[in-house]
Design a protein around this motif. Structure first.
Motif, PDB file in Angstrom:
ATOM      1  N   SER A   1      -8.853  13.561  18.552  1.00 29.43           N
ATOM      2  CA  SER A   1      -9.210  14.465  17.453  1.00 29.43           C
ATOM      3  C   SER A   1      -8.953  13.818  16.095  1.00 29.43           C
ATOM      4  CB  SER A   1      -8.437  15.786  17.567  1.00 29.43           C
ATOM      5  OG  SER A   1      -7.043  15.584  17.458  1.00 29.43           O
ATOM      6  N   ALA A   2      -7.840  13.092  15.977  1.00 32.09           N
ATOM      7  CA  ALA A   2      -7.534  12.419  14.714  1.00 32.09           C
ATOM      8  C   ALA A   2      -8.531  11.301  14.442  1.00 32.09           C
ATOM      9  CB  ALA A   2      -6.116  11.863  14.742  1.00 32.09           C
ATOM     10  N   SER A   3      -8.920  10.586  15.491  1.00 30.00           N
ATOM     11  CA  SER A   3      -9.887   9.502  15.343  1.00 30.00           C
ATOM     12  C   SER A   3     -11.219  10.029  14.839  1.00 30.00           C
ATOM     13  CB  SER A   3     -10.066   8.779  16.684  1.00 30.00           C
ATOM     14  OG  SER A   3     -10.925   7.671  16.559  1.00 30.00           O
ATOM     15  N   VAL A   4     -11.653  11.166  15.378  1.00 30.83           N
ATOM     16  CA  VAL A   4     -12.893  11.790  14.921  1.00 30.83           C
ATOM     17  C   VAL A   4     -12.761  12.217  13.463  1.00 30.83           C
ATOM     18  CG1 VAL A   4     -14.355  13.838  15.183  1.00 30.83           C
ATOM     19  CG2 VAL A   4     -13.691  12.512  17.199  1.00 30.83           C
ATOM     20  N   ALA A   5     -11.638  12.830  13.120  1.00 32.50           N
ATOM     21  CA  ALA A   5     -11.432  13.275  11.742  1.00 32.50           C
ATOM     22  C   ALA A   5     -11.473  12.094  10.761  1.00 32.50           C
ATOM     23  CB  ALA A   5     -10.100  14.015  11.615  1.00 32.50           C
ATOM     24  N   VAL A   6     -10.795  11.016  11.100  1.00 31.63           N
ATOM     25  CA  VAL A   6     -10.758   9.839  10.222  1.00 31.63           C
ATOM     26  C   VAL A   6     -12.159   9.263  10.032  1.00 31.63           C
ATOM     27  CG1 VAL A   6      -9.966   7.433  10.070  1.00 31.63           C
ATOM     28  CG2 VAL A   6      -8.351   9.248  10.674  1.00 31.63           C
ATOM     29  N   ALA A   7     -12.916   9.161  11.125  1.00 32.11           N
ATOM     30  CA  ALA A   7     -14.269   8.621  11.035  1.00 32.11           C
ATOM     31  C   ALA A   7     -15.166   9.510  10.170  1.00 32.11           C
ATOM     32  CB  ALA A   7     -14.868   8.460  12.424  1.00 32.11           C
ATOM     33  N   ILE A   8     -15.039  10.830  10.324  1.00 34.33           N
ATOM     34  CA  ILE A   8     -15.843  11.763   9.523  1.00 34.33           C
ATOM     35  C   ILE A   8     -15.493  11.658   8.045  1.00 34.33           C
ATOM     36  CG2 ILE A   8     -16.204  14.217   9.019  1.00 34.33           C
ATOM     37  CD1 ILE A   8     -16.088  14.721  12.053  1.00 34.33           C
ATOM     38  N   ILE A   9     -14.212  11.624   7.741  1.00 41.19           N
ATOM     39  CA  ILE A   9     -13.792  11.495   6.344  1.00 41.19           C
ATOM     40  C   ILE A   9     -14.366  10.230   5.718  1.00 41.19           C
ATOM     41  CG2 ILE A   9     -11.803  11.155   4.805  1.00 41.19           C
ATOM     42  CD1 ILE A   9     -10.205  12.779   7.019  1.00 41.19           C
ATOM     43  N   ARG A  10     -14.267   9.131   6.416  1.00 42.91           N
ATOM     44  CA  ARG A  10     -14.787   7.865   5.903  1.00 42.91           C
ATOM     45  C   ARG A  10     -16.300   7.923   5.734  1.00 42.91           C
ATOM     46  NH1 ARG A  10     -10.848   3.889   9.542  1.00 42.91           N
ATOM     47  NH2 ARG A  10      -9.201   3.663   7.960  1.00 42.91           N
ATOM     48  N   ALA A  11     -16.997   8.587   6.655  1.00 43.99           N
ATOM     49  CA  ALA A  11     -18.455   8.703   6.547  1.00 43.99           C
ATOM     50  C   ALA A  11     -18.848   9.541   5.337  1.00 43.99           C
ATOM     51  CB  ALA A  11     -19.022   9.319   7.823  1.00 43.99           C
ATOM     52  N   MET A  12     -18.138  10.648   5.114  1.00 45.23           N
ATOM     53  CA  MET A  12     -18.471  11.515   3.987  1.00 45.23           C
ATOM     54  C   MET A  12     -18.170  10.844   2.660  1.00 45.23           C
ATOM     55  SD  MET A  12     -17.354  15.278   5.449  1.00 45.23           S
ATOM     56  CE  MET A  12     -18.180  16.194   4.125  1.00 45.23           C
ATOM     57  N   TYR A  13     -17.044  10.174   2.570  1.00 40.25           N
ATOM     58  CA  TYR A  13     -16.709   9.466   1.337  1.00 40.25           C
ATOM     59  C   TYR A  13     -17.671   8.307   1.096  1.00 40.25           C
ATOM     60  CZ  TYR A  13     -12.561  11.906  -0.306  1.00 40.25           C
ATOM     61  OH  TYR A  13     -11.709  12.847  -0.850  1.00 40.25           O
ATOM     62  N   ASP A  14     -18.140   7.688   2.169  1.00 42.55           N
ATOM     63  CA  ASP A  14     -19.142   6.636   2.038  1.00 42.55           C
ATOM     64  C   ASP A  14     -20.461   7.219   1.522  1.00 42.55           C
ATOM     65  OD1 ASP A  14     -20.395   4.080   2.348  1.00 42.55           O
ATOM     66  OD2 ASP A  14     -21.149   4.696   4.310  1.00 42.55           O
ATOM     67  N   LEU A  15     -20.875   8.356   2.077  1.00 40.83           N
ATOM     68  CA  LEU A  15     -22.105   9.014   1.645  1.00 40.83           C
ATOM     69  C   LEU A  15     -22.051   9.367   0.158  1.00 40.83           C
ATOM     70  CD1 LEU A  15     -24.850  10.374   2.278  1.00 40.83           C
ATOM     71  CD2 LEU A  15     -23.560  12.432   2.896  1.00 40.83           C
ATOM     72  N   PHE A  16     -20.904   9.871  -0.275  1.00 41.43           N
ATOM     73  CA  PHE A  16     -20.768  10.301  -1.666  1.00 41.43           C
ATOM     74  C   PHE A  16     -20.321   9.175  -2.606  1.00 41.43           C
ATOM     75  CE2 PHE A  16     -19.540  14.531   0.461  1.00 41.43           C
ATOM     76  CZ  PHE A  16     -20.880  14.878   0.596  1.00 41.43           C
ATOM     77  N   SER A  17     -20.193   7.955  -2.051  1.00 44.07           N
ATOM     78  CA  SER A  17     -19.774   6.776  -2.841  1.00 44.07           C
ATOM     79  C   SER A  17     -18.452   7.029  -3.577  1.00 44.07           C
ATOM     80  CB  SER A  17     -20.865   6.380  -3.841  1.00 44.07           C
ATOM     81  OG  SER A  17     -22.050   6.024  -3.182  1.00 44.07           O
ATOM     82  N   LEU A  18     -17.505   7.590  -2.849  1.00 43.33           N
ATOM     83  CA  LEU A  18     -16.193   7.899  -3.405  1.00 43.33           C
ATOM     84  C   LEU A  18     -15.148   6.907  -2.906  1.00 43.33           C
ATOM     85  CD1 LEU A  18     -16.228  11.755  -2.815  1.00 43.33           C
ATOM     86  CD2 LEU A  18     -16.495  10.615  -5.029  1.00 43.33           C
ATOM     87  N   GLU A  19     -14.204   6.560  -3.756  1.00 45.83           N
ATOM     88  CA  GLU A  19     -13.065   5.751  -3.333  1.00 45.83           C
ATOM     89  C   GLU A  19     -12.157   6.595  -2.447  1.00 45.83           C
ATOM     90  OE1 GLU A  19     -12.310   2.539  -3.867  1.00 45.83           O
ATOM     91  OE2 GLU A  19     -14.229   2.258  -4.889  1.00 45.83           O
ATOM     92  N   LEU A  20     -11.615   5.986  -1.412  1.00 48.60           N
ATOM     93  CA  LEU A  20     -10.750   6.714  -0.475  1.00 48.60           C
ATOM     94  C   LEU A  20      -9.472   5.931  -0.257  1.00 48.60           C
ATOM     95  CD1 LEU A  20     -10.350   9.082   1.527  1.00 48.60           C
ATOM     96  CD2 LEU A  20     -11.509   7.685   3.259  1.00 48.60           C
ATOM     97  N   ASP A  21      -8.373   6.407  -0.838  1.00 43.41           N
ATOM     98  CA  ASP A  21      -7.094   5.745  -0.595  1.00 43.41           C
ATOM     99  C   ASP A  21      -6.461   6.304   0.678  1.00 43.41           C
ATOM    100  OD1 ASP A  21      -5.007   7.939  -1.311  1.00 43.41           O
ATOM    101  OD2 ASP A  21      -6.341   7.931  -3.048  1.00 43.41           O
ATOM    102  N   HIS A  22      -5.490   5.575   1.197  1.00 42.41           N
ATOM    103  CA  HIS A  22      -4.926   5.922   2.504  1.00 42.41           C
ATOM    104  C   HIS A  22      -4.208   7.275   2.469  1.00 42.41           C
ATOM    105  CE1 HIS A  22      -4.011   4.919   6.603  1.00 42.41           C
ATOM    106  NE2 HIS A  22      -2.720   5.077   6.417  1.00 42.41           N
ATOM    107  N   GLN A  23      -3.523   7.579   1.399  1.00 49.82           N
ATOM    108  CA  GLN A  23      -2.804   8.856   1.302  1.00 49.82           C
ATOM    109  C   GLN A  23      -3.776  10.032   1.347  1.00 49.82           C
ATOM    110  OE1 GLN A  23      -0.441   9.314  -2.259  1.00 49.82           O
ATOM    111  NE2 GLN A  23       0.715  11.024  -1.433  1.00 49.82           N
ATOM    112  N   THR A  24      -4.893   9.915   0.636  1.00 52.32           N
ATOM    113  CA  THR A  24      -5.904  10.970   0.658  1.00 52.32           C
ATOM    114  C   THR A  24      -6.496  11.119   2.051  1.00 52.32           C
ATOM    115  OG1 THR A  24      -6.457  10.591  -1.661  1.00 52.32           O
ATOM    116  CG2 THR A  24      -8.106  11.737  -0.336  1.00 52.32           C
ATOM    117  N   LEU A  25      -6.761   9.986   2.700  1.00 55.96           N
ATOM    118  CA  LEU A  25      -7.297  10.003   4.059  1.00 55.96           C
ATOM    119  C   LEU A  25      -6.388  10.790   4.998  1.00 55.96           C
ATOM    120  CD1 LEU A  25      -9.300   8.948   6.237  1.00 55.96           C
ATOM    121  CD2 LEU A  25      -7.862   6.919   6.411  1.00 55.96           C
ATOM    122  N   LEU A  26      -5.086  10.525   4.938  1.00 50.25           N
ATOM    123  CA  LEU A  26      -4.144  11.201   5.833  1.00 50.25           C
ATOM    124  C   LEU A  26      -4.044  12.693   5.517  1.00 50.25           C
ATOM    125  CD1 LEU A  26      -1.243   8.602   6.165  1.00 50.25           C
ATOM    126  CD2 LEU A  26      -3.248   8.931   7.625  1.00 50.25           C
TER     127      LEU A  26
END
Length: 314
Positions: free
Chosen positions: A108-133
């Motif tokens: 479940s965490a792996s899916v969540a992390v992948a989705i977050i990264r995909a959405m931030y990639d789509l929106f061209s947003l910077e994603l730091d590790h603290q925000t990701l967690l």
């Protein structure tokens, strides 16, 4: 209005196992977890011309608003990010994962992390590790009620980590002359039930239960030293000791216990469940690759439904 010109965003993550510290990490004790990069999760979010919001996965395909109960964390996470970023869009979110669910491998965490990264990639947003967690925790709370954060931290990490909840997440070196055999018992893990069981034990017998939780934490400190000193035999004994406490906490399961005992009788230096327990996966420490292959084959012939071999010297 969407500010980005991108039409598709992609994100990846991987599996994890807990080497030691399950359940105790929920109560402030340390744990050690290892990323398993051979088992991956991929999320791809593509903009649509209409306003439909569609999830495609091996477990459910359809409107994200109508996902089954066990996938509510995904829905919550996606809507949270859209609201946070003030986005009103139609999309197709495709999620593919090699991780078995409910096996203590951080699915479940792996899916969540992948989705977050995909959405931030789509929106061209910077994603730091603290925000990701923090964002992963939005989904994990729906799935696991009181997650430690260890799954999200490890499924998003390139290195083994040492974690003390709400205090520290540190990478640690791993240069052990040994191998792990990671086996799927074939029994779906019941993380939420196991967490509830430990909580009930804390209420019913607080002193004894706290002592066991503290003892598991002490074993995690011991394991960290053994990893640094290449003490393979000592680590095996530490893993065995941890499994005894996990059984006493009633988070193991008869099939797990049987397979773990079989492993110990056939060359494993140490063996224990990994993850939430009540099924799921278990790990066996062995001295070399040949031993790992022999033990893997034996366990597969005696009820385990999948096995992976991981070298501990990178």
């Amino acid at each position: 209005m969407l500010s980005t010109q991108k039409k598709t965003g992609q994100g990846f993550s991987h599996a994890k196992i807990i080497l030691i510290g399950e359940h105790a990490v929920v109560y402030g004790q340390p744990a050690i977890a290892l990323p398993l990069k051979t088992l991956k999760t991929h999320a791809k979010m593509t903009l649509r011309q209409d306003d439909q919001q569609i999830l495609e996965s091996s477990y459910y395909t359809g409107p994200i608003a109508e996902v089954p109960e066990f996938m509510q964390g995904i829905k919550h996470l996606v809507m949270y990010i859209l609201t946070q970023q003030n986005k009103e869009i139609g999309f197709t979110l495709q999620v593919t994962s090699q991780l078995p669910i409910e096996r203590g491998m951080g699915s479940s965490a792996s899916v969540a992390v992948a989705i977050i990264r995909a959405m931030y990639d789509l929106f061209s947003l910077e994603l730091d590790h603290q925000t990701l967690l923090k964002l992963a925790d939005v989904a994990e709370k729906d799935t696991h009620k009181n997650p430690s954060g260890l799954d999200a931290a490890t499924t998003s990490s390139a290195t083994p980590i040492w974690m003390i909840r709400d205090q520290t997440i540190d990478p640690i070196p791993l240069e052990l002359d040994a191998y792990l055999v990671i086996c799927d018992s074939g029994i779906k893990g019941q993380t939420s039930q196991a967490i509830a069981t430990v909580k009930e034990k804390l209420q019913a017998t607080p002193t004894a239960t706290k002592n066991m939780i503290t003892a598991i934490g002490d074993l995690s400190w011991q394991a960290r030293k053994q990893l640094a000193q290449n003490d393979v035999l000592g680590l095996g004994q530490t893993l065995n000791a941890a499994q005894k406490y996990l059984r006493q906490l009633d988070v193991s399961e008869p099939t797990l216990d049987k397979l773990i005992e079989l492993a110990l009788q056939n060359g494993a230096l140490g063996a224990k469940l990994t993850g939430g327990g009540r099924g799921g996966c278990f790990i066996c420490l062995v001295k070399d690759q040949r031993s790992a292959k022999q033990l893997s084959d034996l366990l597969l012939a005696n009820g385990a439904i999948a096995a992976w071999i991981e070298p501990l010297k990178k």
